[in-house]
Design an enzyme around this catalytic site. Sequence first.
Site, PDB file in Angstrom:
ATOM      1  CG  ASP A  10     -25.246  50.267  10.129  1.00  0.00           C
ATOM      2  OD1 ASP A  10     -25.261  51.724   9.529  1.00  0.00           O
ATOM      3  OD2 ASP A  10     -25.210  49.349   9.838  1.00  0.00           O
ATOM      4  CG  ASP A  15     -22.998  54.775   8.705  1.00  0.00           C
ATOM      5  OD1 ASP A  15     -22.476  53.741   8.626  1.00  0.00           O
ATOM      6  OD2 ASP A  15     -24.276  54.368   7.977  1.00  0.00           O
ATOM      7  CG  ASN A  40     -22.082  49.351   8.908  1.00  0.00           C
ATOM      8  OD1 ASN A  40     -22.070  48.159   8.257  1.00  0.00           O
ATOM      9  ND2 ASN A  40     -22.368  50.187   9.027  1.00  0.00           N
ATOM     10  CB  THR A 126     -26.896  55.480   6.638  1.00  0.00           C
ATOM     11  OG1 THR A 126     -26.544  55.568   7.913  1.00  0.00           O
ATOM     12  CG2 THR A 126     -27.066  57.458   5.762  1.00  0.00           C
ATOM     13  CG  PHE A 168     -23.779  44.975   5.352  1.00  0.00           C
ATOM     14  CD1 PHE A 168     -24.011  43.923   6.019  1.00  0.00           C
ATOM     15  CD2 PHE A 168     -24.319  46.418   6.090  1.00  0.00           C
ATOM     16  CE1 PHE A 168     -23.716  43.628   6.866  1.00  0.00           C
ATOM     17  CE2 PHE A 168     -24.228  46.606   8.162  1.00  0.00           C
ATOM     18  CZ  PHE A 168     -23.908  45.370   7.524  1.00  0.00           C
ATOM     19  CG  ASN A 169     -27.142  49.671   5.080  1.00  0.00           C
ATOM     20  OD1 ASN A 169     -25.991  49.399   5.558  1.00  0.00           O
ATOM     21  ND2 ASN A 169     -27.060  50.824   4.326  1.00  0.00           N
ATOM     22  CG  HIS A 242     -21.100  52.561   1.080  1.00  0.00           C
ATOM     23  ND1 HIS A 242     -21.237  51.800  -0.228  1.00  0.00           N
ATOM     24  CD2 HIS A 242     -19.993  52.265   2.091  1.00  0.00           C
ATOM     25  CE1 HIS A 242     -20.313  50.760  -0.548  1.00  0.00           C
ATOM     26  NE2 HIS A 242     -19.592  50.800   0.357  1.00  0.00           N
ATOM     27  CG  ASP A 243     -23.890  54.966   5.089  1.00  0.00           C
ATOM     28  OD1 ASP A 243     -24.543  54.243   3.864  1.00  0.00           O
ATOM     29  OD2 ASP A 243     -23.874  54.300   5.888  1.00  0.00           O
TER      30      ASP A 243
END
Length: 314
Positions: A10, A15, A40, A126, A168-169, A242-243
Amino acid sequence: MTRKIIIDCDPGQDDAVALLLAFASPEDFELLGITTVGGNVPLELTHRNARMMCDIAGHQDIPVYAGCGEPLVRPLVTAEAIHGETGINGIDAFEPETPLQDMHAVDYIVQTLLAADDASITLVPTGPLTNIGTAIDKEPKILPKIEQIVLMGGAMREGGNRTPSAEFNILVDPHAADIVLRCGRPITQLGLDVTHEVLSTRDRVERIKALGNPVAEATAGMLSFFDRFDTKKYKSRGAPLHDPCTIAWLIRPELFEGKACNVAVETESELTMGHTAVDFWHVTDRPINVNWIYAVDADGFYELLIERLARFGE
Ligand code: BDR
Ligand code: CA
């Protein structure tokens, strides 16, 4: 070893960097396709942003699919406050040449897996898990075809980043996360406990920028924007990347430490919706379903990222 992967994302600056790291690593990956999901930012932007990354990296050949725009049960929650209104603020948006494929991402995932050998394709989600959860629900025969699922999502020690309890995810689509976590295939999960260690400090962003190639410059631009919100929020030295941890784990698992655990997701309580209950100390008899990653060599991660982004200038 070259692994066949599908990245389900996303974008989102982080990402986007995960995609660039995968593009830069042909000895590690055969990237079969990119599937996109609402997260996102809404779906129309996530597939546009993924296709922009294909253009920027010279990979217009990779098929990009749009999938689910809304989570399974709950309304979509987006994160423009962190990522900017385009999702990848920090670089100028443009209409990419990389086409959007006609097929729905879920149908692509199902068809591709059904046609594959057993345990031959790794899924790398992700974003919210809506596409993957929907595909498993629609056609459970895809399950044996999945080698493993390597996902960014959840939190144990760190608590949540979107609510006190939830990352979040997982918060965006806890019901899809529940389907994935119960699917029975090997799962490696990288949550905030590790991604919050992987900070895009000013020095690291400067090193990326200094590589001087257009992909590295785009990466530095995105990371400079991404930084603003998180450094203020966490009082940290840079935003967590993060991703790309998912892709880095697949390339260099020795940079990380993990433990086999049960991970379950809260789907009922509004207070703790999307919380990942990680049975790190094996205090229940719930079955092991996840390789929970709890430590990372952040310097090693950035050395890998910088080494790979340098390749775009060669
Ligand atoms: C996750 O949420 C999104 O904002 C990022 O892209 C990442 O996938 C971190 O919680
Ligand atoms: Ca994401």
